[in-house]
Each structure stands twice: as C-alpha cells, then as structure tokens.
Design an enzyme around this catalytic site. Structure first.
Site, PDB file in Angstrom:
ATOM      1  CG  ASP A   1      -6.261   6.464   2.247  1.00  0.00           C
ATOM      2  OD1 ASP A   1      -7.168   6.767   1.449  1.00  0.00           O
ATOM      3  OD2 ASP A   1      -5.259   5.809   1.926  1.00  0.00           O
TER       4      ASP A   1
ATOM      5  N   GLY B   1       0.825  -1.200   0.000  1.00  0.00           N
ATOM      6  CA  GLY B   1       0.000   0.000   0.000  1.00  0.00           C
ATOM      7  C   GLY B   1       0.852   1.240   0.000  1.00  0.00           C
TER       8      GLY B   1
END
Lengths: 319, 175
Positions: free
Chosen positions: A128, A13
């Site tokens: 996020d 990620g």
C-alpha cells in the site's frame, strides 16, 4: 505503555489511529500507532509474529524504524515508530513547485527504490505504498518508507474502508483485478505511480471508482490481453466490454522527463507483473547513472541535496 | 517470512557480515550466570524434556525445539513468570513452556494450529490463555524472535573445513 506519553492524533488510516508520542525514558519523539485487532483463535497469529519479529530486526536508512511493540490482554496494540513530521504528499505541495527539481525527483526515487529493494530482498511487501507513507527528513535529506509489512502483520484486507481515507490510485492492476496472489511487483507499480505524481503533481491513473481507475490505466498503458499478460482475462474483476486501448506514448505525458526516465517509468508501469522491472534492476537503470559532470553543479537542489555526491563519482565514466 | 537460521538479516553491501552477527548474537543469549542459577536449573531441565517430548510430530523440524529453548532461556533468565493461571502455579509454568514451543512452531510453519496441538496432547488450556502467555513472552523478549544462534555461522565455517565439494552441500532442513 508507561514508557510513552500519548500526544495528539496525527493521522487516521486503514490501520488505526496514529498519535504523536514521547518516549519518557529517552525523550525521543515517536509515532504511536494504535490498533484494535484480529481474532486470536490460534493464539497470536503466525503472520503477526513472523512479520513483526522481522521488522524489528530491519535496519535501513530508507525504512522507518519500528522501535517497539506493546500489546495488552485487552487486545490493544501499540506499535512505536520513528517519527518524521513531513511526508511526500505535503513535500510535493510545499517544495516541488516547478519541474526544475529534476535532480530532487531522481534522488527521492533512488532512495524509495533502495528501501523497497531492501524489504523485497527479505521478502517483505508493502502492498500500500502512497506518497503519505513516504516520510521526509529535511535535515538529513533522507526519505523513509513507513508501514512496510504492516498489511501482512495485521492482516488488513486490501480494500478501502472509505475512499477519503485510503486512496487506491497507486494500486497495481493485478490487485485491482482481484488476482488471488501477488508479488513484490505490486510495490514497484506504486513507486511508478509516485514517480509520475512527482513529475506532474497529478495522479496519472486517478479514477472516481475502481472501474473508472482500471479504465484509466488501460487507456494509457493499453488494455491487457492473453498475449501481453497470460491469464489476465480470467482474473475475477477483469472488466467485460471495455474497448481495446492501445498503449499511449508515455513521453507525451511527461515532456520534461529525460528519455531514460520515461523508459524506467514504462518498465515500472508494465501491466504484466511478471514482466515488471524489479526494484533491484530499477536501481541499475540508466536513469540513475550520472551523465555529464556539468549537470552536477548546475543547480543547487532545493533542500533535498544529495548526500551521496562522492558515491556518484563512480558513475561518472558511464555513458 | 518464516524463520530461516541460515538467512540472518544483513545489508546487501555488508562487507564483513560476521562482525555484525557477533554483536547481534549477544542479544539472543540468556543473561550471564543463568546456567549456574540453582533456582532455574531444575525448571530448565523440565522444560528441555517437555519441549523435546512435545515437538515430536510427523513433519518434525529440528529448529523448533531449539528455538523454543532459546525463548525459554532468554525469558526465564530475565523475567518473572507471569501469572496467566493464578490458581495453579504448576499449570502456569507448563503453559509458559508450551507457549515457547507454540511461538517457535509459528516462526517456522504457517499451518501450525494451536487448538489441534492442545487437543492432540490432551492439554486443558484454552486458546485465550495461550494467547495471553504468548503475548507475555513476545513482549518480554521485545519481539526479537528471529534468534541469531550458532547455526547462523555454519555456512561460514563449512568451506573452511576444506571438505570435498560434494559434502559441502548443506542439508538446509536437517531432520
């Protein structure tokens, strides 16, 4: 790191590489996030110290527990988390097959908002939130939010490294418009988008580029102006020349959703962050109030069965 | 979030938060017998005076030296002094004390600047050494820097004193 055995890579990620791992002392399976980070001209950054020391004290059933932090002089960081192998993204594909699971969606929403409220109460933002940050423990019927506070702890810029790796579809309009400051309201927007995704299994605001994404948001929620959102036209990325869309009726997008749910969704997707509903208020919304007794027995929920049946009794008298 | 000793982490629905506070508090204490330990007692005395001297500044924050001492006590009572500066043992010990202080500053104040702190005090350490020692301390204390200390209980005891209303208002940032 002697305490842990690094296993296979389970994710890549914006933060770095995530490994499956094993705590050799307790035999607990963990997730190990590996980072290479920041310049340390001021020693260890204060954000990292403040945020990690906060996260390590946080205990909430709907938050993935940060178990350990290991760093070395080579500037390698390992953050050890509880490990769960299923996330909401995968769960939706496998288990939420039709719109019958209204209860499940409500139950998941309640848990997400509880976790978000706990963090917001301690002034920690996620920034996020996406379905793959929501981990699911099928055995315990629990949803846990991963990576809370990590964006700030490691000072990651809020931009996609590449569109394949990080999705921006859950990102609040104030972030997309380049607002220099933002609040916990950004997370509520993301939870709203996740809500919408669970209901239809489609992204409400999917757009190939940022401008496309913004146009999509405006076309459904209405183009914001100085009257609905004071200051919006002077934000750095406020697009010029977009048509003035009127807000659509959200009901039409979610025909199967009960009116209270539509109302909650529209409050979570309020363009103006100052007027967006808070996680705390969202949890008190009529959508989460128990309606009729018969509904409870109506259908056995798929795997994610509410464990708080008793607690819900209290709400039985509510309209 | 800056460290605020009046705002320990508690669950919204915690009915008896104090029970939890008491259990948590013990994990922020130096280990038993530490204050009788002859070996560390003089080092501690040195640390107290050094931290007191070096936390003086324009916008003095009383929690900073207090926090720094909490880190020092916990660290030195349970861990060996790491050798960041192997050539000079004394310098190495000073660096440990300084880093307890820099971490405490960072927990309370965002604008704290290590470089400025070092130059103002004419200290010869470089920022890499500071970072390395800070990491040693943070890792050894397992990043549990939001110390739960007796100050966290003040808000609970003040109302029990049955003081007149006006004096119950706590000064939340005593100077």
């Amino acid at each position: 790191m002697e305490k842990y055995k690094l296993g296979k890579v389970i994710g890549i990620g914006a933060y770095g590489i995530v490994h499956r791992g094993l705590n050799l002392e307790t035999n607990q399976i963990v997730a190990i996030k590996r980072f290479y980070t920041f310049d340390c001209k001021n020693g260890v950054p204060y954000t990292t110290i403040q945020e990690i020391s906060m996260l390590i004290e946080m205990y909430h059933i709907n938050i993935v527990k940060l178990l350990d932090v290991i760093s070395n002089t080579k500037n390698e960081w390992y953050i050890i988390f509880e490990y769960l192998d299923l996330d909401l993204e995968k769960y939706m594909v496998t288990y939420l097959k039709d719109s019958m699971e209204k209860h499940t969606i409500k139950y998941i929403m309640h848990q997400i908002l509880s976790g978000v409220m706990y963090c917001h109460k301690h002034r920690i933002m996620h920034r996020d939130l996406t379905p793959d940050k929501l981990l699911i423990d099928l055995n315990a019927s629990v949803v846990k939010i991963a990576d809370f506070g990590m964006a700030r702890a490691f000072d990651f810029p809020l931009r996609a490294y590449s569109p394949e790796v990080v999705t921006t579809w859950y990102r609040a309009p104030e972030i997309l418009l380049g607002s220099p400051v933002y609040t916990t309201a950004v997370d509520v927007w993301s939870v709203g988008c996740i809500f919408a995704k669970m209901l239809t299994r489609q992204n409400l605001f999917a757009g190939a580029s940022k401008n496309e994404h913004l146009r999509k948001i405006f076309s459904i929620m209405g183009t914001p102006n100085e009257r609905t959102w004071p200051g919006v036209t002077s934000l750095p990325y406020y697009p010029a020349g977009l048509p003035e869309y009127y807000p659509e009726n959200l009901e039409e997008f979610f025909p199967d959703l009960e009116p209270a749910g539509v109302d909650l969704l529209s409050e979570m997707l309020c363009m103006n962050p100052a007027r967006r509903i808070s996680a705390h208020r969202a949890l008190q919304h009529a959508y989460f109030k128990k309606k009729k007794r018969k509904e409870k027995k109506e259908k056995k929920m798929m795997i994610l069965d509410p464990i708080e049946e008793e607690k819900e009794e209290e709400d039985d008298d509510d309209p | 979030m800056e460290y605020n000793p009046y705002d320990p982490l508690l669950q919204e629905d915690e009915i008896r938060p104090f029970r939890k506070l008491f259990t948590v508090e013990s994990s922020f204490m130096a280990c038993e017998g530490y204050f009788q330990n002859e070996r560390t007692i003089s080092f501690r005395r040195y640390a107290v005076s050094y931290i007191e001297e070096n936390s003086k500044c324009e916008d003095f924050d009383a929690f900073v030296p207090y926090l720094a001492m909490n880190y020092f006590d916990r660290f030195i009572s349970m861990h060996k002094l790491p050798e960041v500066i192997s050539s000079n043992k004394e310098e190495n010990a000073i660096l440990l004390v300084i880093c307890c202080l820099t971490i405490a500053w960072k927990m309370r104040i965002r604008s704290f600047n290590v470089e400025l702190f070092l130059t103002e005090r004419n200290l010869q350490f470089n920022r890499n050494q500071v970072k390395e020692m800070e990491l040693h301390i943070l890792n050894s204390l397992r990043w549990r820097m939001r110390s739960l200390t007796p100050i966290c209980f003040v808000g609970y005891f003040i109302p029990l004193l049955r003081l007149p209303r006006s004096s119950q208002q706590l000064n939340r940032r005593p100077v």
